[in-house]
Design an enzyme around this catalytic site. Structure first.
Site, short mmCIF file in Angstrom:
data_model
loop_
_atom_site.label_atom_id
_atom_site.label_comp_id
_atom_site.label_asym_id
_atom_site.label_seq_id
_atom_site.Cartn_x
_atom_site.Cartn_y
_atom_site.Cartn_z
N ASP A 206 0.90 -1.37 -0.03
CA ASP A 206 -0.12 0.07 -0.15
C ASP A 206 0.80 1.23 0.00
OD1 ASP A 206 -2.45 1.53 0.60
OD2 ASP A 206 -1.57 1.94 2.34
N HIS A 287 -6.52 7.32 3.85
CA HIS A 287 -6.41 8.37 2.86
C HIS A 287 -5.14 8.30 1.91
CE1 HIS A 287 -10.06 9.74 5.16
NE2 HIS A 287 -9.19 9.80 6.19
N ARG A 288 -4.26 7.37 2.13
CA ARG A 288 -3.28 7.39 1.11
C ARG A 288 -3.52 7.26 -0.36
NH1 ARG A 288 -0.07 3.74 3.48
NH2 ARG A 288 1.15 5.36 4.90
N GLY A 289 -4.56 6.52 -0.60
CA GLY A 289 -5.02 6.24 -2.00
C GLY A 289 -5.55 7.45 -2.66
#
Length: 345
Positions: A206, A287-289
């Site tokens: 991820d 929220h990284r995506g």
């Protein structure tokens, strides 16, 4: 600016001559335009041009100015991103020696130790002499370069964690006892792996900005082109490289233009809404995506010569930024064929 191939004993296979693998090539270009996207993980079996593409792309990168005697190749025009030693020399009124160099591919061997990756501190000198002696590691050499990690899935998890931390922060910090040394470590991260040899932990996967799946080409005409190109390159490498030089220069110009334009690219409220719509609709946690998807879409707009991000940029970026972030069963294959799902959202 000269983008001609470096004079190697053996010329590198040209990036422009690679057949197919369009998503891999796009993901690599996006990351050299905007390293803040967070790197790319390339998954695929052996013989699918993964390492060839990485090394060939470095040949197209614009040359960069660097402080000639700095182990971190600091940018002499960017004091904020310099190491402490270069900043101190500037503050003292010294003129920094400047050299112009090509971007390099710095490779991290599978068997690398923590000290080899991070660098090491001489504790005897620090304690006995009161002087901090630091031996820079691979993360120091990778500053402002391309850091290539082949078979990243075979690295120890703590090493993967360390290089991903440096990639995210742009700084490498080495701490031993009560002594700490930090230096800039901003690089374009490229990891490659063969899933048949084992998967990365989902938490590590991820943290790569983009992820692409590559495989053998199924189109007969493309497979014929791969064979013909390879034979032509082996027969006369210099002639083959020269034949693809114009196409390579066009890619180099596109990269340089996109870098200049990227700071001016804007994403309106409707674009932010589309980003969230896709991540929620596809079941992406965290929220990284969202942030990676937006950065990728903005970079794609810059590559297309636009200052405004379009919905189509976001949808195209989702194919690179989200497949490895979808909820899936343990050890299940990642879903890279999500175009139809995106169209329905």
């Amino acid at each position: 600016m000269n983008h001609a191939p470096t004079q190697n004993a053996q010329p590198l296979y040209p990036f422009a001559a690679l057949v197919g693998q369009d998503q891999m090539k796009l993901a690599l270009i996006i990351n050299v335009v905007n390293p803040r996207v967070g790197g790319v993980l390339i998954r695929g079996e052996k013989g699918t041009a993964k390492s060839t593409a990485v090394r060939a792309l470095a040949e197209l990168m614009p040359q960069q100015k660097a402080v000639a005697d700095c182990p971190y190749a600091c940018d002499p025009r960017d004091a904020a991103a310099m190491c402490a030693a270069c900043r101190a020399r500037l503050s003292a009124g010294q003129e920094l020696p400047v050299a112009t160099r090509r971007v390099r591919v710095v490779e991290l061997p599978v068997g690398a130790t923590e000290d080899r990756l991070l660098g090491s501190l001489d504790m005897e000198s620090a304690i006995g002499e009161g002087q901090t002696r630091f031996q820079p590691g691979i993360l120091a050499a990778a500053n402002r370069q391309i850091l290539y990690v082949d078979e990243v899935n075979l690295l120890d998890d703590h090493l993967v964690d360390a290089l991903l931390d440096a990639a995210a922060m742009g700084v490498n910090t080495v701490e031993r006892e009560s002594i700490s040394v930090s230096h800039p470590s901003r690089f374009t991260l490229v990891g490659t792996m063969n899933p048949e040899e084992g998967e990365l932990r989902p938490q590590l996967t991820d943290r790569f900005g983009l992820c692409v799946q590559v495989g053998g080409l199924s189109d007969p005409a493309q497979r014929v082109a791969v064979i013909a190109n390879r034979l032509a390159f082996e027969k006369d490498p210099a002639r083959f490289v020269k034949a693809h030089a114009a196409a390579g220069r066009a890619i180099a110009r596109a990269i340089a233009a996109a870098r200049r334009l990227l700071p001016k690219v804007q994403a309106g409220p409707e674009i932010l809404d589309r980003v969230v719509q896709l991540t929620l609709g596809l079941g992406v946690d965290g929220h990284r995506g969202d942030l990676t998807l937006l950065k990728c879409a903005m970079t794609m707009a810059a590559l297309d010569g636009r200052r405004a991000v379009l919905r189509s940029d976001v949808d195209a970026a989702a194919l690179l930024a989200l497949p490895h972030r979808l909820r899936r069963r343990p050890l299940a294959e990642m879903d890279f064929d999500i175009a139809a799902r995106i169209r329905r959202i």
